[in-house]
Motif scaffolding. Sequence first.
Motif, PDB file in Angstrom:
ATOM      1  N   SER A 116       0.800  -1.223   0.000  1.00 11.51           N
ATOM      2  CA  SER A 116       0.000   0.000   0.000  1.00 11.51           C
ATOM      3  C   SER A 116       0.832   1.272   0.000  1.00 11.51           C
ATOM      4  N   TYR A 117       2.066   1.204  -0.473  1.00 15.01           N
ATOM      5  CA  TYR A 117       2.875   2.414  -0.507  1.00 15.01           C
ATOM      6  C   TYR A 117       2.245   3.438  -1.455  1.00 15.01           C
ATOM      7  N   PRO A 118       2.174   4.687  -1.024  1.00 14.91           N
ATOM      8  CA  PRO A 118       1.621   5.737  -1.900  1.00 14.91           C
ATOM      9  C   PRO A 118       2.695   6.338  -2.817  1.00 14.91           C
ATOM     10  N   TYR A 119       2.224   6.945  -3.896  1.00 21.35           N
ATOM     11  CA  TYR A 119       3.095   7.607  -4.869  1.00 21.35           C
ATOM     12  C   TYR A 119       2.611   9.033  -5.105  1.00 21.35           C
ATOM     13  N   TYR A 133      -1.508   9.111  -5.080  1.00 21.35           N
ATOM     14  CA  TYR A 133      -1.937   7.893  -5.784  1.00 21.35           C
ATOM     15  C   TYR A 133      -1.483   6.643  -5.030  1.00 21.35           C
ATOM     16  N   ARG A 134      -2.382   5.665  -4.973  1.00 19.92           N
ATOM     17  CA  ARG A 134      -2.054   4.312  -4.515  1.00 19.92           C
ATOM     18  C   ARG A 134      -2.491   3.326  -5.579  1.00 19.92           C
ATOM     19  N   GLY A 135      -1.735   2.246  -5.759  1.00 18.87           N
ATOM     20  CA  GLY A 135      -2.138   1.225  -6.708  1.00 18.87           C
ATOM     21  C   GLY A 135      -1.025   0.896  -7.678  1.00 18.87           C
ATOM     22  N   ALA A 136      -1.394   0.134  -8.719  1.00 12.24           N
ATOM     23  CA  ALA A 136      -0.416  -0.270  -9.725  1.00 12.24           C
ATOM     24  C   ALA A 136      -0.077   0.912 -10.621  1.00 12.24           C
ATOM     25  N   VAL A 137       1.198   1.048 -10.958  1.00 14.13           N
ATOM     26  CA  VAL A 137       1.633   2.153 -11.807  1.00 14.13           C
ATOM     27  C   VAL A 137       1.583   1.713 -13.270  1.00 14.13           C
ATOM     28  N   ASP A 138       1.437   2.682 -14.175  1.00 18.33           N
ATOM     29  CA  ASP A 138       1.444   2.396 -15.600  1.00 18.33           C
ATOM     30  C   ASP A 138       2.366   3.384 -16.294  1.00 18.33           C
ATOM     31  N   LYS A 139       2.535   3.225 -17.607  1.00 15.08           N
ATOM     32  CA  LYS A 139       3.459   4.064 -18.355  1.00 15.08           C
ATOM     33  C   LYS A 139       2.804   5.333 -18.891  1.00 15.08           C
ATOM     34  N   LYS A 140       1.506   5.466 -18.698  1.00 14.82           N
ATOM     35  CA  LYS A 140       0.801   6.627 -19.242  1.00 14.82           C
ATOM     36  C   LYS A 140       1.142   7.895 -18.484  1.00 14.82           C
ATOM     37  N   HIS A 141       1.410   7.769 -17.181  1.00 10.41           N
ATOM     38  CA  HIS A 141       1.685   8.931 -16.341  1.00 10.41           C
ATOM     39  C   HIS A 141       3.066   8.789 -15.703  1.00 10.41           C
ATOM     40  N   TYR A 147       6.561   6.478  -1.361  1.00  8.07           N
ATOM     41  CA  TYR A 147       6.742   7.267  -0.152  1.00  8.07           C
ATOM     42  C   TYR A 147       6.349   6.433   1.062  1.00  8.07           C
ATOM     43  N   PRO A 148       6.937   6.706   2.232  1.00 12.96           N
ATOM     44  CA  PRO A 148       6.633   5.880   3.405  1.00 12.96           C
ATOM     45  C   PRO A 148       5.248   6.100   3.984  1.00 12.96           C
ATOM     46  N   SER A 149       4.605   7.222   3.650  1.00  9.55           N
ATOM     47  CA  SER A 149       3.298   7.504   4.243  1.00  9.55           C
ATOM     48  C   SER A 149       2.526   8.464   3.354  1.00  9.55           C
ATOM     49  N   ALA A 150       1.220   8.530   3.582  1.00 12.94           N
ATOM     50  CA  ALA A 150       0.378   9.478   2.854  1.00 12.94           C
ATOM     51  C   ALA A 150       0.800  10.904   3.174  1.00 12.94           C
ATOM     52  N   TRP A 151       1.199  11.124   4.445  1.00  8.58           N
ATOM     53  CA  TRP A 151       1.626  12.463   4.840  1.00  8.58           C
ATOM     54  C   TRP A 151       2.811  12.930   4.003  1.00  8.58           C
ATOM     55  N   MET A 288      13.118   6.601   4.404  1.00  6.84           N
ATOM     56  CA  MET A 288      13.371   6.719   2.973  1.00  6.84           C
ATOM     57  C   MET A 288      13.963   8.075   2.619  1.00  6.84           C
ATOM     58  N   VAL A 289      14.977   8.046   1.782  1.00 12.59           N
ATOM     59  CA  VAL A 289      15.522   9.252   1.160  1.00 12.59           C
ATOM     60  C   VAL A 289      15.313   9.094  -0.339  1.00 12.59           C
ATOM     61  N   ARG A 290      14.563  10.011  -0.927  1.00  8.97           N
ATOM     62  CA  ARG A 290      14.302   9.972  -2.365  1.00  8.97           C
ATOM     63  C   ARG A 290      14.557  11.357  -2.952  1.00  8.97           C
ATOM     64  N   GLY A 291      15.326  11.371  -4.031  1.00 11.57           N
ATOM     65  CA  GLY A 291      15.634  12.647  -4.665  1.00 11.57           C
ATOM     66  C   GLY A 291      16.378  13.580  -3.733  1.00 11.57           C
ATOM     67  N   GLY A 292      17.194  13.008  -2.822  1.00  9.91           N
ATOM     68  CA  GLY A 292      17.959  13.830  -1.900  1.00  9.91           C
ATOM     69  C   GLY A 292      17.168  14.353  -0.728  1.00  9.91           C
ATOM     70  N   ARG A 293      15.895  13.973  -0.579  1.00  9.09           N
ATOM     71  CA  ARG A 293      15.058  14.478   0.501  1.00  9.09           C
ATOM     72  C   ARG A 293      14.651  13.339   1.428  1.00  9.09           C
ATOM     73  N   HIS A 294      14.753  13.585   2.721  1.00  8.40           N
ATOM     74  CA  HIS A 294      14.327  12.609   3.716  1.00  8.40           C
ATOM     75  C   HIS A 294      12.808  12.693   3.842  1.00  8.40           C
ATOM     76  N   LEU A 295      12.121  11.579   3.515  1.00  8.11           N
ATOM     77  CA  LEU A 295      10.662  11.601   3.405  1.00  8.11           C
ATOM     78  C   LEU A 295       9.940  11.080   4.639  1.00  8.11           C
ATOM     79  N   GLY A 296      10.674  10.645   5.648  1.00  7.49           N
ATOM     80  CA  GLY A 296      10.028  10.104   6.834  1.00  7.49           C
ATOM     81  C   GLY A 296      10.279   8.612   6.972  1.00  7.49           C
TER      82      GLY A 296
END
Length: 664
Positions: A116-119, A133-141, A147-151, A288-296
């Motif tokens: 259930s990781y959010p994007y 967004y939560r769910g399966a990712v596709d190539k359209k977007h 991210y570790p949390s919705a927040w 998690m650190v993504r894109g140089g930012r600590h996300l929680g």
Amino acid sequence: MTDVVDIPPDEPSPDDAARERVLADVAALPGLPGVYRYFDAQDNVLYVGKARDLKKRVSSYFTKNHGGTRIGHMVSKIARLQTTVVRSEAEALLLENNLIKTLKPRYNILFRDDKSYPYLKLVSHEFPRVAYYRGAVDKKHRYFGPYPSAWAVKDSIALLQKVFRLRTCEDTVFNNRTRPCLLYQIKRCSGPCVKYIAPEDYARDVSHAERFLMGEQQEVMNALQTQMMGYAEELKFEQAAEIRNQLGALSRVLHQQAVEDNTGVTTKDADILAVKVHGGRACVNLAMVRGGRHLGDRPYFPAHVDDATAIVDDEAERKEPEVQVLEAFIAQHYLDSAVPPLLVLSHAVDKALIDALSQQSGVRITAQHQPREPRRAWLDMCIKGAEIKLAQLLAEEGSQQARTRALVEALDLDVDDLDTFRIECFDISHTAGESTQASCVVFENHKMQNSQYRRYNIEGITGGDDYAAMRQVLTRRYGKIAAMMAEQANPPAAPEGETPPANDAEPRPAPTKLARLPDLVLVDGGKGQVSMAREVFQELGLELSLIVGVEKGEGRKVGLEELVFADGRDKVYLGRDSAALMLVAQIRDEAHRFAITGMRARRASVRTGGSRLEDIAGVGPKKRAKLLQRFGGVRGVAAASVDDLATVEGVSKELAEEIYRALH
């Protein structure tokens, strides 16, 4: 993978003959790397393990005297085994953890399979919007995360709105606006819906946002600075000031969240993992650190820690519990999830595990155990988080166990194991007889078991008849269980002339799982609901002492509830501060919440047609509102003819025919 050795299931409990067959197959095992599985007499998987040498490892379980240890307890249950020979130890490692996630063995460390990781989603459009967004990712977007949390996602969206002023509105809103919304007024959107920004300028902002999310912050700042200087040279000081504010906001964020190593290079993508084991429980904290930012961070609490950390028979393989838990998490978590190129760990793990993950993911992974500043600071924070969250879990579990014990003692129940004590609670919900639903929630192992909750749509009764609704749901819930229990108590006799198989005859199939009633059935209501439940249980031949009603006290005040029994016992008032009453109230309130949310969703679907009108191409919000207003709701729309539908403003003959087909 080759050479599967599968010994068929034996009698319900492993007897001497079954043990001899297991030992014979152990003696025939090859000295090759592979994975082994142990099963009990009911064909439930007990343990999954890997080995460099299958023959040596599996033999050690049966040649040593384990006494009354957990290993000895497990070995005594083994009725058959299954092995798979693989090509390498790395392949064995991956197969082992795939099987652990699939089979959920009793004696392995097991992490809940959480997908259930959010994007953060960047929706494709002439003016792309950012969305949670939560769910399966596709190539359209475009997707950024996980991210570790919705927040963490919503915080990133707020940042993109503040710095790059990207839109967040749905396309239906975007396409129908004639003036900018409040977000434009507070400088959180550039107003693309009303053409307040040129497409090329908006595209540049989107490009900056993408590069920022990918960790190219310095490049974004350089581009913004060049843009600001260009505006200044053109004497466009207002636009230059806006860019200056963007740069200031970005600088503050980067100063707070960027993770740099001792060379000054920003760490773009990394996972920081810390583990703490105490009191038979464990916590793995993932930051998690993504894109140089600590996300929680996000905590994980595995099951079977005590059993699994004791089931290590080879002294050469014996590790600290923390290392075992951390290795289990890494192997199970990253089987289905993207793994970053850097893992910062609180404990050193087997290099073979990291190599296997690198081989599987195609990413060169580095595991860092003793980092220097400032990664050391992030790891220390992650370790502290694991300690705090584990302490909270132990405190909560202690409180819940005390409540369970208090309820069992207050009701004088005969319970052998509090960990298996099970309560099912029922509630009925409707609005003036409309959309009646019943809920069943389950409490077991000292906590609510959300995955076992059930809702029942109640049909064929007079609207508002809660007693009939309770009769229906209890009959549906326990009718099949009662039939299975009767069949198990009185199995069909063998046909005349046949004799049951002897002990040395062909083994019978493993028995099916026994039907089991809960230890307590709670119904939200007083004497009336309890009487109805008693009638149902009498008809089904079930024990009446299981049924307890929760009757509201004087003035329906919380804390004054009384318990009503179906077997004729006197009412019981537990007391406002009773731990037992707190547990009953918690379960009752959860049943009420689950029932009322389901009822409201069903009622909304009936009244508005759910998504039926929304799913019709050409019927937007305005036309849908006009249709519902014209015909008084979806039932009226469904009852209307094609000609009647066509009289609504904006609805053509063709669209009226499409609406009619969709609703019939």
